[in-house]
Design a protein around this motif. Structure first.
Motif, PDB file in Angstrom:
ATOM      1  N   ARG A   1      53.705 -29.017   5.845  1.00 27.21           N
ATOM      2  CA  ARG A   1      55.218 -29.144   6.017  1.00 27.21           C
ATOM      3  C   ARG A   1      55.827 -29.045   4.490  1.00 27.21           C
ATOM      4  NH1 ARG A   1      56.153 -27.137  10.270  1.00 27.21           N
ATOM      5  NH2 ARG A   1      58.450 -28.342   9.984  1.00 27.21           N
ATOM      6  N   ARG A   2      55.362 -29.629   3.522  1.00 23.97           N
ATOM      7  CA  ARG A   2      56.040 -29.930   2.280  1.00 23.97           C
ATOM      8  C   ARG A   2      56.086 -28.510   1.726  1.00 23.97           C
ATOM      9  NH1 ARG A   2      58.598 -34.717   0.293  1.00 23.97           N
ATOM     10  NH2 ARG A   2      57.745 -36.354   1.608  1.00 23.97           N
ATOM     11  N   ARG A   3      57.284 -28.035   1.139  1.00 23.96           N
ATOM     12  CA  ARG A   3      57.472 -26.915   0.404  1.00 23.96           C
ATOM     13  C   ARG A   3      57.158 -27.149  -1.055  1.00 23.96           C
ATOM     14  NH1 ARG A   3      62.955 -23.997   1.888  1.00 23.96           N
ATOM     15  NH2 ARG A   3      62.848 -23.414  -0.438  1.00 23.96           N
ATOM     16  N   ASN A   4      57.197 -28.343  -1.733  1.00 20.21           N
ATOM     17  CA  ASN A   4      56.741 -28.454  -3.314  1.00 20.21           C
ATOM     18  C   ASN A   4      55.512 -28.408  -3.215  1.00 20.21           C
ATOM     19  OD1 ASN A   4      56.329 -29.320  -5.597  1.00 20.21           O
ATOM     20  ND2 ASN A   4      58.061 -30.223  -5.997  1.00 20.21           N
ATOM     21  N   VAL A   5      54.806 -27.661  -4.257  1.00 23.93           N
ATOM     22  CA  VAL A   5      53.213 -27.378  -4.495  1.00 23.93           C
ATOM     23  C   VAL A   5      52.755 -28.666  -4.745  1.00 23.93           C
ATOM     24  CG1 VAL A   5      51.678 -26.092  -5.475  1.00 23.93           C
ATOM     25  CG2 VAL A   5      53.757 -24.964  -5.322  1.00 23.93           C
ATOM     26  N   ILE A   6      53.250 -29.670  -5.520  1.00 25.12           N
ATOM     27  CA  ILE A   6      52.542 -30.796  -5.920  1.00 25.12           C
ATOM     28  C   ILE A   6      52.426 -31.861  -4.696  1.00 25.12           C
ATOM     29  CG2 ILE A   6      52.937 -32.901  -7.180  1.00 25.12           C
ATOM     30  CD1 ILE A   6      53.898 -31.215  -9.656  1.00 25.12           C
ATOM     31  N   TRP A   7      53.599 -31.770  -3.871  1.00 27.16           N
ATOM     32  CA  TRP A   7      53.334 -32.613  -2.506  1.00 27.16           C
ATOM     33  C   TRP A   7      52.515 -31.890  -1.630  1.00 27.16           C
ATOM     34  CZ3 TRP A   7      54.898 -36.897  -1.522  1.00 27.16           C
ATOM     35  CH2 TRP A   7      56.092 -37.461  -1.676  1.00 27.16           C
ATOM     36  N   LYS A   8      51.968 -30.756  -1.716  1.00 24.81           N
ATOM     37  CA  LYS A   8      51.020 -30.306  -0.850  1.00 24.81           C
ATOM     38  C   LYS A   8      49.770 -30.646  -1.344  1.00 24.81           C
ATOM     39  CE  LYS A   8      53.054 -25.752   0.225  1.00 24.81           C
ATOM     40  NZ  LYS A   8      52.973 -25.787   1.850  1.00 24.81           N
ATOM     41  N   LEU A   9      49.550 -30.820  -2.799  1.00 21.17           N
ATOM     42  CA  LEU A   9      48.358 -31.160  -3.573  1.00 21.17           C
ATOM     43  C   LEU A   9      48.106 -32.544  -3.178  1.00 21.17           C
ATOM     44  CD1 LEU A   9      48.186 -29.284  -6.942  1.00 21.17           C
ATOM     45  CD2 LEU A   9      46.911 -28.773  -5.006  1.00 21.17           C
ATOM     46  N   LEU A  10      49.147 -33.505  -3.156  1.00 20.18           N
ATOM     47  CA  LEU A  10      49.028 -34.902  -2.660  1.00 20.18           C
ATOM     48  C   LEU A  10      48.403 -34.794  -1.551  1.00 20.18           C
ATOM     49  CD1 LEU A  10      52.381 -36.503  -4.225  1.00 20.18           C
ATOM     50  CD2 LEU A  10      49.814 -37.341  -4.715  1.00 20.18           C
ATOM     51  N   GLY A  11      49.020 -34.108  -0.654  1.00 21.68           N
ATOM     52  CA  GLY A  11      48.448 -34.049   0.808  1.00 21.68           C
ATOM     53  C   GLY A  11      47.086 -33.792   0.881  1.00 21.68           C
ATOM     54  N   LEU A  12      46.782 -32.977   0.153  1.00 18.64           N
ATOM     55  CA  LEU A  12      45.428 -32.304   0.145  1.00 18.64           C
ATOM     56  C   LEU A  12      44.277 -33.468  -0.375  1.00 18.64           C
ATOM     57  CD1 LEU A  12      44.155 -29.437   0.817  1.00 18.64           C
ATOM     58  CD2 LEU A  12      44.175 -29.089  -1.646  1.00 18.64           C
ATOM     59  N   ASN A  13      44.920 -34.083  -1.473  1.00 17.33           N
ATOM     60  CA  ASN A  13      44.189 -35.209  -2.049  1.00 17.33           C
ATOM     61  C   ASN A  13      43.824 -36.343  -0.945  1.00 17.33           C
ATOM     62  OD1 ASN A  13      43.246 -36.714  -3.846  1.00 17.33           O
ATOM     63  ND2 ASN A  13      44.982 -37.470  -5.008  1.00 17.33           N
ATOM     64  N   VAL A  14      44.976 -36.571  -0.082  1.00 17.05           N
ATOM     65  CA  VAL A  14      44.654 -37.585   0.754  1.00 17.05           C
ATOM     66  C   VAL A  14      43.548 -37.312   1.876  1.00 17.05           C
ATOM     67  CG1 VAL A  14      45.888 -38.957   2.815  1.00 17.05           C
ATOM     68  CG2 VAL A  14      46.921 -38.570   0.542  1.00 17.05           C
ATOM     69  N   ALA A  15      43.815 -35.732   2.123  1.00 17.89           N
ATOM     70  CA  ALA A  15      43.004 -35.258   3.314  1.00 17.89           C
ATOM     71  C   ALA A  15      41.503 -35.269   2.679  1.00 17.89           C
ATOM     72  CB  ALA A  15      43.244 -33.775   3.730  1.00 17.89           C
ATOM     73  N   ALA A  16      41.340 -35.058   1.761  1.00 15.52           N
ATOM     74  CA  ALA A  16      39.710 -35.057   0.966  1.00 15.52           C
ATOM     75  C   ALA A  16      39.480 -36.373   0.956  1.00 15.52           C
ATOM     76  CB  ALA A  16      39.922 -34.141  -0.272  1.00 15.52           C
ATOM     77  N   GLY A  17      40.290 -37.233   0.466  1.00 14.98           N
ATOM     78  CA  GLY A  17      39.893 -38.649   0.566  1.00 14.98           C
ATOM     79  C   GLY A  17      39.380 -39.023   1.973  1.00 14.98           C
ATOM     80  N   GLY A  18      40.050 -38.758   2.946  1.00 17.79           N
ATOM     81  CA  GLY A  18      39.688 -38.985   4.395  1.00 17.79           C
ATOM     82  C   GLY A  18      38.538 -38.405   4.913  1.00 17.79           C
ATOM     83  N   ALA A  19      38.159 -37.421   4.315  1.00 20.91           N
ATOM     84  CA  ALA A  19      36.755 -36.760   4.466  1.00 20.91           C
ATOM     85  C   ALA A  19      35.626 -37.510   3.818  1.00 20.91           C
ATOM     86  CB  ALA A  19      36.863 -35.269   4.112  1.00 20.91           C
TER      87      ALA A  19
END
Lengths: 109, 212, 488, 270
Positions: free
Chosen positions: A20-38
């Motif tokens: 959903r987010r358009r800013n790339v750093i927000w996307k990386l934050l989301g990815l950070n949380v997803a990988a933490g979840g895995a």
């Protein structure tokens, strides 16, 4: 069981932010949380009810499975390395394209 | 394509939940005590990371080191040509750095040394050392500190540490070296390598950001 | 086993030492020597052994996949070294480490070790894609890394599920258990593993990062990416197909990849992105062979190696063409290429079209040896499409006035292509039958006809953006896992 | 029981972090979330993982994000010369808006760079993100796609009538929309006031500040002004830079709350 639920929720939340987010750093934050979840999912799989850490001499009783813990140690460090590198590339793009908005970065001028 | 995104994320979440449901109740953990003792360690995780699955750990160290090489390669052209503006060192920060630096280094050495006996190990020790170095940079200003820690020497040190790790790894894989002291040696090498890597990343970032 | 792992450790150590030694490309040459010696010693493959003890050890096996990929990687690394001799800085050490990690990835037989090696492979190729720092290449690299991390997150979830239920990480042990996909945890875990590997491997619906990444990377890098790195994703899928009964799903993905890549390649204007899309469609070939198993599996391995050779040659020639003329569009490159580049393109196109003497024909012959008529029809349609792609390159083959390109790298690949083709004739008896030749020529002509037909049509193909690629990857993963659940 | 509570806290922190508007809060939120995650690992009997997650996930990752966040380099401002708001004074640049911009730049650790451009160029520079801010007596026209800051200096749009003849205005300025059909547009205020002085024009649609400045400098002698509408000078931020806009708003709020803004206005526009 609660940790597994948390892990799955984190993965969903992370992917949702990534899309959903358009800013790339927000996307990386989301990815950070997803990988933490895995990663949390792997540790939750290794846990046994009422277990103590897999170290010799902590007394009787069930212990957690040490193998996923070793895997997760590797996964955390790998994820940090890829994150640091992608952030550096975001900086390079920001210097060149003056914006972190993903639509702006995608224009192939 | 409005419905596509929520459907995709929901699909993954639901499927993993269904999969996890059938995993419980968890089966008995296979015995690990004597396999840990074989590698001369008491902490099973350390025995796996430094002994049984050392092949994974070698690759992971290479991933970490190559990420730092990538950071250095990419950020070098972006260095600020002008002098790095001085850091607004507040007395609080300077005092905190002096007070905290001692315990941080001692604790990270303890982590590296006792990695195979209790929780700890090369990676958290290295990361802690890296953060400690950054705290020093915050207090003393990245430029002056960068001057003191001669950058190229650090780079060669890092490559030397990796080459040594590969050699020791080769030894463990082919000649079956085992033992507690080997674990400590590997842990220290990893800690040094991770610490230098963390410092390089933070130092490179500061060179492109002006002061920290 | 010790020889292979020793070869890989030496390869990686030489890569690291390459940073310290002044003429960087020396480390590449030494590494190739060490690799070829190691390959020669363990050539006929070695049985599976656990590295680091039985219980937690990492099983490592030397099977035909490993053999084929090692040979391909060494040849392609040699060709790129010849072509990029004068490249200063950290290019050669990183390239050596990349090839070294590819060698390790194809040998490993452990679920988590695949993850670690594939992660090192993608990180190093990410550094090389953005090596020259133009914004387009950097953005393609960043898109690649984000999607690779999404893929690897799914892969980790798959590892968690499979290890949670079966208690082991070794692929051969999982195959030995033979629990199949009856249990939902194993089925969903296998689905996530296949989805993660598909995203990493650049399969059409999942890995839409591949065309821009390979297209905008520097010449030598796109050669190694398209020839060797893409195959590590395919080998990972092959390992998973051996452990879990997911054959039909792989065939479905292969068909989707084959035709999806074809459709995008037919109307792509940029030369290297066009070649990247054709790589995606060739992946479909290999995946279909992989999914069918048995004799087709050997054909898939041969085709993977042959594809590595001729696609590497095509990318090398395309890179030289772009460096010479400064143009990237196919239309504007007509008739301006020097003779070595034109020759490279001509031989590459001849091989990819599958015409007789060269490797493409031999590999296709092996792949379609004894297949059900339906599978043969699908592969036939795919090769007609591929021939149509080659027809687009024909106008480029007229050599221009003067030649500036160094023919070094191109000759190595041409020699190996011809060698592979001849070896194919000796080992595979069925190739000499006139029926096969007629079929190959027929497909080529059909392809040319298709090209003439489609020249004027220009359908509006949706542009691949990061968000769309992520959503498609996740949707594909969900569909794939649901498919496996239904299959089980 | 403890695990469930800690898991709920971790999830709440993650949701809080990822729904923030400002990136800085997002990064800090994710940092604290990964600290809570390390706590969850302790409950799951994985001390090694907890230590590593805390040291790397919380320590280094947050540092790397914060350093990447502080987008160094320059804060590019596209501006038209407007005495006494923003004008080149020999080598240096001076004016009320310059005081505000330089302080804002220092708070973002970025040095401010002024691009002197004609007023009509500003919308294009903002939308193509070649400039981060627009300043220099910026009066937003309706339909200009830019994020506007809170008003800095209230003023009024006036018609300066010096004689017969058509009205003039600066191309792209707010005044241009009030021009009658036979009105003429000029590149910048300098050209406009010269045309007025030469008598080519009968009048001009300009903001009060510049009109008074022209009278003070003696470039216009007898001119009577009829007020049109109340407006205010503002900063405009590039549409893609939501982040910079939020930071600017917060900065201006702090500036006016401490009374600094009022003092600056007094000092520059007495």
């Amino acid at each position: 069981m609660a940790a597994c639920a948390l892990a799955i929720a984190l993965v969903g939340l992370g992917f949702w932010t990534l899309i959903r987010r358009r800013n790339v750093i927000w996307k990386l934050l989301g990815l950070n949380v997803a990988a933490g979840g895995a990663i949390l999912f792997l540790v939750a799989i290794a846990h046994r009810p009422g277990a103590h850490p897999a170290i010799v001499g902590l007394g009787p009783g069930p212990t957690a499975d040490p193998l996923p813990h070793a895997l997760v140690l590797t996964a955390i460090v790998i994820h940090f390395a890829t994150l640091a590198l992608s952030l550096v590339y975001v900086i390079v793009l920001t210097e060149r394209r003056h914006s972190q908005d993903v639509h702006k970065l995608e224009e192939d001028r | 394509m409005k419905w596509a995104a929520p459907m995709a994320v929901l699909g993954i979440v639901v499927l993993v939940a269904v999969g996890t449901w059938s995993l419980f109740p968890r089966p008995e953990v296979p015995p690990w005590e004597e396999a840990t003792a074989v590698w001369g360690a008491e902490n099973a995780v350390a025995a796996i990371v430094l002994g049984a699955r050392l092949w994974d750990t070698l690759f992971e160290i290479l991933v970490y080191a190559m990420a730092m090489v990538g950071v250095r390669l990419v950020l070098r052209p972006l260095w600020r040509t002008g002098s790095v503006p001085p850091l607004a060192e507040t007395p609080l920060l300077r005092r905190a750095a002096d007070v905290l630096l001692g315990p941080i280094v001692v604790f990270s050495v303890y982590l590296a040394a006792s990695g195979h006996l209790g929780p700890g190990g090369g990676f958290p020790a290295g990361a802690l050392l890296g953060s400690g170095l950054l705290l020093l940079a915050l207090a003393k200003g990245a430029d002056r500190l960068g001057g003191e820690l001669h950058e190229p020497a650090l780079e060669r040190g890092e490559y030397g540490a990796i080459a040594l790790l590969l050699a020791v790894g080769g030894g463990v894989l082919f000649f079956g070296w085992k033992g507690g002291s080997l674990c400590v040696g590997l842990n220290f090498l990893i800690a040094v390598e991770v610490a230098i890597g963390a410092w390089v990343v933070l130092h490179q970032f500061t060179r492109t950001r002006g002061e920290v | 086993m010790t020889l292979a792992i020793g070869g890989v450790v030496l390869y990686l150590a030489l890569g690291v030492i390459g940073f310290l030694v002044r003429p960087q490309w020396i480390c590449g040459v030494l590494a190739i020597l060490a690799g070829s010696v190691s390959l020669a010693l363990w050539a006929p493959g070695f049985p599976e052994e656990a590295l680091g003890g039985g219980g937690w050890g990492i099983p490592v096996a030397g099977d035909p996949w490993a053999l084929g990929m090692w040979a391909l990687a060494l040849v392609v690394h040699g060709a790129v070294l010849l072509h990029e001799r004068a490249r200063p800085g950290a290019f050669h050490p990183v390239l050596t480490l990349l090839v070294g990690s590819c060698l390790a990835a194809v040998v490993s037989g452990d679920l988590f070790n695949l993850y670690v090696t594939l992660e090192l492979v993608s990180l190093l190729s990410f550094i090389l894609v953005g090596y020259e720092g133009q914004p387009r290449a950097v953005w393609a690299g960043l898109q690649y890394l984000i999607l690779a991390t999404v893929g690897m997150t799914l892969y980790l979830l798959g590892v968690g599920l499979v290890y949670g239920k079966l208690g082991t990480l070794s692929l051969s042990a999982i195959a030995a258990l033979g629990r199949g996909l009856s249990d939902p945890a194993v089925a969903i875990g296998a689905g996530l593993l296949v989805a993660g590997a598909a995203i990493k491997g650049g399969v059409f619906l999942f890995g839409l990062w591949l065309p821009p990444a390979h297209g905008y990377a520097p010449t030598g890098v796109s050669v190694v990416l398209s020839a060797v790195v893409v195959k590590t994703g395919v080998v990972a899928l092959a390992r998973l197909a051996a452990a879990f009964p997911v054959g039909p799903i792989l065939v479905a993905i292969g068909i989707l990849t084959g035709f999806g890549g074809l459709v995008y390649a037919l109307w792509e204007r940029d030369l290297k992105v066009f070649l990247a899309f054709s790589t995606v469609s060739q992946l479909g070939y290999i995946l279909i062979g992989l999914g069918l198993g048995g004799q087709a599996l050997l054909g898939a391995i041969l085709y993977a190696v042959a594809h590595g050779l001729f696609k590497g040659l095509l990318f090398l020639a395309a890179g030289q063409a772009i460096e010479e003329t400064g143009e990237r569009e196919i239309a504007s490159l007509v008739g301006r290429l020097s003779w070595p580049t034109a020759l490279g393109l001509a031989v590459g196109t001849w091989a990819i079209a599958g015409l007789p003497p060269l490797a493409g024909f031999a590999a296709k012959g092996a792949l379609t040896a004894d297949l059900s008529p339906m599978a043969r029809a699908v592969l036939g349609a795919l090769s007609v499409g591929t021939a149509a792609l080659c027809a687009r390159l024909i106008p480029l083959l007229r050599p221009g006035p003067k030649g500036t390109a160094s023919p070094g790298g191109v000759t190595v690949l041409i020699v190996s292509l011809v060698g592979f083709g001849l070896w194919g004739f000796l080992r595979l008896p069925g190739l000499l039958a006139p029926g096969k030749w007629a079929e190959a020529v027929g497909e080529a002509l059909g392809g040319y006809g298709l090209y003439l037909l489609l020249r004027r049509v220009r359908p509006p193909l949706p542009r691949i953006t990061l968000d769309r690629a992520t959503v498609l990857a996740l949707l594909g993963a969900t569909a794939l896992v649901a498919g496996i659940l239904l299959l089980g | 029981m403890g695990t469930i509570l800690l898991c709920a806290l971790t999830l709440a922190l993650a949701v809080f972090a990822l729904t923030r508007k400002r990136l800085l809060w997002g990064v800090i939120g994710v940092g604290v979330h990964s600290l809570a995650l390390a706590g969850v690992y302790l409950f799951l009997a994985a001390p090694d993982v907890a230590l590593t997650e805390a040291a790397i996930g919380f320590g280094l990752v947050t540092f790397v994000y914060l350093l990447a966040l502080r987008r160094g380099g320059r804060l590019v401002v596209a501006a038209t010369a407007a005495y006494p708001l923003l004008y080149p004074d020999g080598e240096k640049i001076a004016g009320l808006e310059w005081e505000i911009l330089s302080r804002f730049g220092r708070s973002l650790h970025r040095d401010v760079e002024i691009l002197w451009v004609p007023r009509a160029e500003i919308p294009r520079l903002l939308s193509s993100a070649e400039a981060d801010l627009a300043a220099g007596g910026f009066l937003p026209r309706d339909g200009e796609r830019a994020l506007l800051s809170s008003p800095l200096v209230p003023t009024r749009l006036v018609i300066v009538r010096t004689g017969e003849g058509p009205l003039g205005a600066v191309k792209g300025d707010r005044g241009e929309s009030h021009l009658p059909p036979n009105g003429r547009t000029y590149e910048d205020h300098e050209a406009l006031v010269r045309a007025l002085a030469r008598g080519e024009l009968g009048g001009a649609v300009v903001d009060l500040l510049r009109a008074r400045q022209w009278l003070l400098d003696g470039r216009l002698r007898d001119a009577e002004m009829t007020p049109l509408e109340d407006v205010a000078f503002r900063f405009a931020v590039a549409p893609a830079q939501g982040e910079t806009h939020a930071a600017l708003e917060e900065f201006l709020r702090d500036l006016s709350s401490t009374g600094e803004l009022g003092r600056l206005v007094e000092e520059h526009l007495r």
